[in-house]
Design a protein around this motif. Structure first.
Motif, PDB file in Angstrom:
ATOM      1  N   PHE A 244      18.297  -6.988 -16.180  1.00  0.00           N
ATOM      2  CA  PHE A 244      18.155  -5.588 -16.556  1.00  0.00           C
ATOM      3  C   PHE A 244      19.145  -5.231 -17.663  1.00  0.00           C
ATOM      4  CE2 PHE A 244      19.174  -1.065 -16.108  1.00  0.00           C
ATOM      5  CZ  PHE A 244      17.913  -0.499 -16.084  1.00  0.00           C
ATOM      6  N   VAL A 245      18.652  -4.569 -18.687  1.00  0.00           N
ATOM      7  CA  VAL A 245      19.505  -4.167 -19.811  1.00  0.00           C
ATOM      8  C   VAL A 245      19.602  -2.648 -19.823  1.00  0.00           C
ATOM      9  CG1 VAL A 245      19.813  -4.190 -22.308  1.00  0.00           C
ATOM     10  CG2 VAL A 245      18.849  -6.198 -21.156  1.00  0.00           C
ATOM     11  N   HIS A 246      20.808  -2.147 -19.676  1.00  0.00           N
ATOM     12  CA  HIS A 246      21.061  -0.712 -19.689  1.00  0.00           C
ATOM     13  C   HIS A 246      21.372  -0.260 -21.113  1.00  0.00           C
ATOM     14  CE1 HIS A 246      23.099   3.131 -18.677  1.00  0.00           C
ATOM     15  NE2 HIS A 246      22.359   3.090 -17.583  1.00  0.00           N
ATOM     16  N   LYS A 247      21.166   1.014 -21.366  1.00  0.00           N
ATOM     17  CA  LYS A 247      21.442   1.547 -22.702  1.00  0.00           C
ATOM     18  C   LYS A 247      22.934   1.531 -23.022  1.00  0.00           C
ATOM     19  CE  LYS A 247      21.316   6.297 -20.927  1.00  0.00           C
ATOM     20  NZ  LYS A 247      20.632   7.613 -21.036  1.00  0.00           N
ATOM     21  N   LYS A 248      23.768   1.448 -21.990  1.00  0.00           N
ATOM     22  CA  LYS A 248      25.216   1.334 -22.177  1.00  0.00           C
ATOM     23  C   LYS A 248      25.645  -0.096 -21.895  1.00  0.00           C
ATOM     24  CE  LYS A 248      26.228   5.774 -22.882  1.00  0.00           C
ATOM     25  NZ  LYS A 248      26.879   6.281 -24.106  1.00  0.00           N
ATOM     26  N   ASP A 249      26.328  -0.708 -22.861  1.00  0.00           N
ATOM     27  CA  ASP A 249      26.700  -2.118 -22.715  1.00  0.00           C
ATOM     28  C   ASP A 249      27.626  -2.358 -21.531  1.00  0.00           C
ATOM     29  OD1 ASP A 249      25.181  -2.723 -24.925  1.00  0.00           O
ATOM     30  OD2 ASP A 249      26.875  -2.818 -26.322  1.00  0.00           O
ATOM     31  N   ASP A 250      28.505  -1.397 -21.232  1.00  0.00           N
ATOM     32  CA  ASP A 250      29.447  -1.628 -20.141  1.00  0.00           C
ATOM     33  C   ASP A 250      28.756  -1.629 -18.784  1.00  0.00           C
ATOM     34  OD1 ASP A 250      28.928   1.084 -20.253  1.00  0.00           O
ATOM     35  OD2 ASP A 250      31.024   1.712 -20.048  1.00  0.00           O
TER      36      ASP A 250
ATOM     37  N   ALA B  92      26.648  -2.260  -7.871  1.00  0.00           N
ATOM     38  CA  ALA B  92      26.726  -1.883  -9.282  1.00  0.00           C
ATOM     39  C   ALA B  92      27.857  -0.898  -9.525  1.00  0.00           C
ATOM     40  CB  ALA B  92      25.391  -1.299  -9.742  1.00  0.00           C
ATOM     41  N   VAL B  93      27.985   0.110  -8.663  1.00  0.00           N
ATOM     42  CA  VAL B  93      29.060   1.090  -8.808  1.00  0.00           C
ATOM     43  C   VAL B  93      30.417   0.420  -8.632  1.00  0.00           C
ATOM     44  CG1 VAL B  93      30.110   3.149  -7.776  1.00  0.00           C
ATOM     45  CG2 VAL B  93      27.642   3.051  -8.126  1.00  0.00           C
TER      46      VAL B  93
ATOM     47  N   THR C  51      25.550  -2.766 -18.385  1.00  0.00           N
ATOM     48  CA  THR C  51      24.924  -4.097 -18.372  1.00  0.00           C
ATOM     49  C   THR C  51      25.951  -5.158 -18.010  1.00  0.00           C
ATOM     50  OG1 THR C  51      23.335  -3.418 -20.063  1.00  0.00           O
ATOM     51  CG2 THR C  51      23.636  -5.772 -19.741  1.00  0.00           C
ATOM     52  N   ALA C  52      27.138  -5.070 -18.593  1.00  0.00           N
ATOM     53  CA  ALA C  52      28.190  -6.045 -18.302  1.00  0.00           C
ATOM     54  C   ALA C  52      28.599  -6.000 -16.833  1.00  0.00           C
ATOM     55  CB  ALA C  52      29.402  -5.786 -19.196  1.00  0.00           C
ATOM     56  N   ALA C  53      28.633  -4.799 -16.255  1.00  0.00           N
ATOM     57  CA  ALA C  53      28.982  -4.668 -14.838  1.00  0.00           C
ATOM     58  C   ALA C  53      27.943  -5.354 -13.954  1.00  0.00           C
ATOM     59  CB  ALA C  53      29.109  -3.190 -14.464  1.00  0.00           C
ATOM     60  N   LEU C  54      26.664  -5.222 -14.308  1.00  0.00           N
ATOM     61  CA  LEU C  54      25.605  -5.889 -13.543  1.00  0.00           C
ATOM     62  C   LEU C  54      25.746  -7.402 -13.634  1.00  0.00           C
ATOM     63  CD1 LEU C  54      22.513  -3.692 -14.493  1.00  0.00           C
ATOM     64  CD2 LEU C  54      23.829  -3.620 -12.369  1.00  0.00           C
ATOM     65  N   ARG C  55      26.036  -7.899 -14.827  1.00  0.00           N
ATOM     66  CA  ARG C  55      26.137  -9.352 -15.026  1.00  0.00           C
ATOM     67  C   ARG C  55      27.305  -9.951 -14.248  1.00  0.00           C
ATOM     68  NH1 ARG C  55      21.998  -7.821 -16.642  1.00  0.00           N
ATOM     69  NH2 ARG C  55      21.049  -8.154 -18.703  1.00  0.00           N
ATOM     70  N   ARG C  56      28.302  -9.163 -13.934  1.00  0.00           N
ATOM     71  CA  ARG C  56      29.473  -9.687 -13.213  1.00  0.00           C
ATOM     72  C   ARG C  56      29.212  -9.870 -11.726  1.00  0.00           C
ATOM     73  NH1 ARG C  56      32.333  -5.972 -16.653  1.00  0.00           N
ATOM     74  NH2 ARG C  56      32.397  -4.403 -14.976  1.00  0.00           N
ATOM     75  N   ILE C  57      28.126  -9.293 -11.215  1.00  0.00           N
ATOM     76  CA  ILE C  57      27.846  -9.393  -9.783  1.00  0.00           C
ATOM     77  C   ILE C  57      27.157 -10.715  -9.475  1.00  0.00           C
ATOM     78  CG2 ILE C  57      26.700  -8.311  -7.816  1.00  0.00           C
ATOM     79  CD1 ILE C  57      26.619  -5.712  -9.507  1.00  0.00           C
ATOM     80  N   SER C  58      27.650 -11.397  -8.469  1.00  0.00           N
ATOM     81  CA  SER C  58      27.040 -12.653  -8.016  1.00  0.00           C
ATOM     82  C   SER C  58      26.346 -12.397  -6.677  1.00  0.00           C
ATOM     83  CB  SER C  58      28.117 -13.739  -7.857  1.00  0.00           C
ATOM     84  OG  SER C  58      27.559 -14.919  -7.311  1.00  0.00           O
TER      85      SER C  58
ATOM     86  N   PRO D  87       0.819  -1.219   0.000  1.00  0.00           N
ATOM     87  CA  PRO D  87       0.000   0.000   0.000  1.00  0.00           C
ATOM     88  C   PRO D  87       0.851   1.266   0.000  1.00  0.00           C
ATOM     89  CG  PRO D  87      -0.893  -1.611   1.539  1.00  0.00           C
ATOM     90  CD  PRO D  87       0.417  -2.161   1.068  1.00  0.00           C
ATOM     91  N   GLU D  88       2.084   1.161   0.548  1.00  0.00           N
ATOM     92  CA  GLU D  88       2.965   2.337   0.603  1.00  0.00           C
ATOM     93  C   GLU D  88       3.602   2.661  -0.747  1.00  0.00           C
ATOM     94  OE1 GLU D  88       2.936   0.116   4.477  1.00  0.00           O
ATOM     95  OE2 GLU D  88       3.341  -0.391   2.392  1.00  0.00           O
ATOM     96  N   GLY D  89       3.560   1.697  -1.680  1.00  0.00           N
ATOM     97  CA  GLY D  89       4.188   1.910  -2.972  1.00  0.00           C
ATOM     98  C   GLY D  89       4.781   0.633  -3.514  1.00  0.00           C
ATOM     99  N   SER D  90       5.533   0.759  -4.603  1.00  0.00           N
ATOM    100  CA  SER D  90       6.145  -0.400  -5.259  1.00  0.00           C
ATOM    101  C   SER D  90       7.652  -0.231  -5.330  1.00  0.00           C
ATOM    102  CB  SER D  90       5.599  -0.562  -6.684  1.00  0.00           C
ATOM    103  OG  SER D  90       4.205  -0.790  -6.664  1.00  0.00           O
ATOM    104  N   HIS D  91       8.351  -1.354  -5.242  1.00  0.00           N
ATOM    105  CA  HIS D  91       9.802  -1.344  -5.449  1.00  0.00           C
ATOM    106  C   HIS D  91      10.145  -2.333  -6.544  1.00  0.00           C
ATOM    107  CE1 HIS D  91      14.087  -1.578  -5.049  1.00  0.00           C
ATOM    108  NE2 HIS D  91      13.990  -2.877  -4.845  1.00  0.00           N
ATOM    109  N   PHE D  92      10.813  -1.844  -7.571  1.00  0.00           N
ATOM    110  CA  PHE D  92      11.327  -2.695  -8.640  1.00  0.00           C
ATOM    111  C   PHE D  92      12.781  -2.319  -8.875  1.00  0.00           C
ATOM    112  CE2 PHE D  92       9.280   1.078 -10.300  1.00  0.00           C
ATOM    113  CZ  PHE D  92      10.228   1.605 -11.168  1.00  0.00           C
ATOM    114  N   PHE D  93      13.503  -3.147  -9.615  1.00  0.00           N
ATOM    115  CA  PHE D  93      14.930  -2.895  -9.779  1.00  0.00           C
ATOM    116  C   PHE D  93      15.170  -1.637 -10.604  1.00  0.00           C
ATOM    117  CE2 PHE D  93      19.001  -3.115 -11.944  1.00  0.00           C
ATOM    118  CZ  PHE D  93      19.846  -3.363 -10.877  1.00  0.00           C
ATOM    119  N   SER D  94      16.058  -0.805 -10.092  1.00  0.00           N
ATOM    120  CA  SER D  94      16.489   0.404 -10.790  1.00  0.00           C
ATOM    121  C   SER D  94      17.875   0.750 -10.274  1.00  0.00           C
ATOM    122  CB  SER D  94      15.519   1.555 -10.521  1.00  0.00           C
ATOM    123  OG  SER D  94      16.041   2.773 -10.998  1.00  0.00           O
ATOM    124  N   LEU D  95      18.668   1.383 -11.102  1.00  0.00           N
ATOM    125  CA  LEU D  95      20.003   1.788 -10.661  1.00  0.00           C
ATOM    126  C   LEU D  95      19.954   2.933  -9.667  1.00  0.00           C
ATOM    127  CD1 LEU D  95      22.146   1.559 -13.924  1.00  0.00           C
ATOM    128  CD2 LEU D  95      22.166   0.039 -11.955  1.00  0.00           C
ATOM    129  N   ASN D  96      18.842   3.683  -9.630  1.00  0.00           N
ATOM    130  CA  ASN D  96      18.699   4.793  -8.693  1.00  0.00           C
ATOM    131  C   ASN D  96      19.908   5.723  -8.774  1.00  0.00           C
ATOM    132  OD1 ASN D  96      16.153   4.001  -7.501  1.00  0.00           O
ATOM    133  ND2 ASN D  96      17.250   2.296  -6.566  1.00  0.00           N
TER     134      ASN D  96
END
Length: 266
Positions: free
Chosen positions: A147-153, A115-116, A155-162, A61-70
């Protein structure tokens, strides 16, 4: 048990996508029907995710949370401009800025710091992460892997995180597990920002446990090089660990405390 339901207006393709993702995670997919969020909470409590065009999200009821780089989006843009990032400086410490590091983000949360770190650390670095909340881990893990970012690097940084579900306290107190160069902690809600709207939908399900002196001492024994702690108030930490080094902007609400393992283990 986590239940996954589609959004109210989800088309057949999106419903199929949500069902496939739920099954891949070991979750239970159930049809939405015309049930409201309150209907779902009455039936499933807090143990459900809504699958929408933005991926799985936590609806309350307070809102929604979905993945975003914020804020990670802005920080990555600043890194491209050659600007400093205090987290990266704290993780790297006084060592070589070109030497790869292995980092465990012990309190992953929304995943912005991971991500950073994955984007900005030296090539060959490794970023793993833990998140104790099952629902939040599911949403953030989806972001890292889908999640696919407009910059490939980026997206690649996200994929490297386990990212895996787990309590950092169990990791610290165990004798097993990988040894990392750096252990990073963001002890969220130590001093909560009540007006921060992004936390409202997840406040009830997030971990409120504090990072105690004993746990910090254990972290210093587990890490190879340093322990980094994000906070707003370092007075107690400075009293407990006078050798701490602080990183952060003069006018920033938050900063990073760095404890070097070598000085601790001598």
């Amino acid at each position: 048990m986590i239940y996954v339901v589609p959004s109210l207006k989800a088309k057949e393709k999106l419903q199929s996508e949500g069902k496939a993702w739920a099954e891949s995670q070991g979750f239970t997919y159930v049809p939405r029907g015309k049930r409201t969020i309150q209907d779902l909470m009455d039936e499933y409590g807090e143990d459900f995710l809504v699958y929408s065009s933005r991926g799985p999200q936590i609806d309350r009821p307070e809102g929604s949370h979905f993945f975003s780089l914020n804020m990670a989006e802005l920080r990555i843009q600043n890194l491209r401009k050659g600007q400093r990032d205090h987290l990266l400086e704290a993780l790297i410490g006084r060592g070589s800025s070109h030497q790869p590091l292995s980092v465990l983000d012990c309190t992953c949360g929304f995943g912005a710091d991971a991500a950073v770190a994955s984007f900005g650390l030296p090539a060959g670095s490794r970023v793993d992460a833990l998140e104790v909340s099952p629902l939040l881990e599911a949403v953030t893990s989806w972001g890292f892997s889908h999640f696919v970012h407009k910059k490939d690097d980026v997206t690649a940084a996200l994929r490297r995180i386990s990212l895996r579900r787990g309590d950092y306290r169990d990791y610290l107190l165990s004798d097993e597990g990988p040894v990392y160069d750096v252990l990073y902690f963001d002890p969220m809600f130590q001093r909560p920002v009540e007006a921060s709207c992004q936390f409202q939908p997840v406040r009830a399900i997030m971990e409120h446990g504090s990072l105690t002196r004993d746990l910090i001492e254990r972290a210093l024994q587990k890490a190879r090089r340093r322990v980094v702690i994000k906070e707003r108030d370092f007075r107690q930490l400075c009293r407990d660990f006078p050798e701490v080094t602080l990183y952060g902007g003069k006018y920033s609400r938050i900063g990073y405390a760095v404890l070097e393992c070598d000085s601790w283990k001598k």
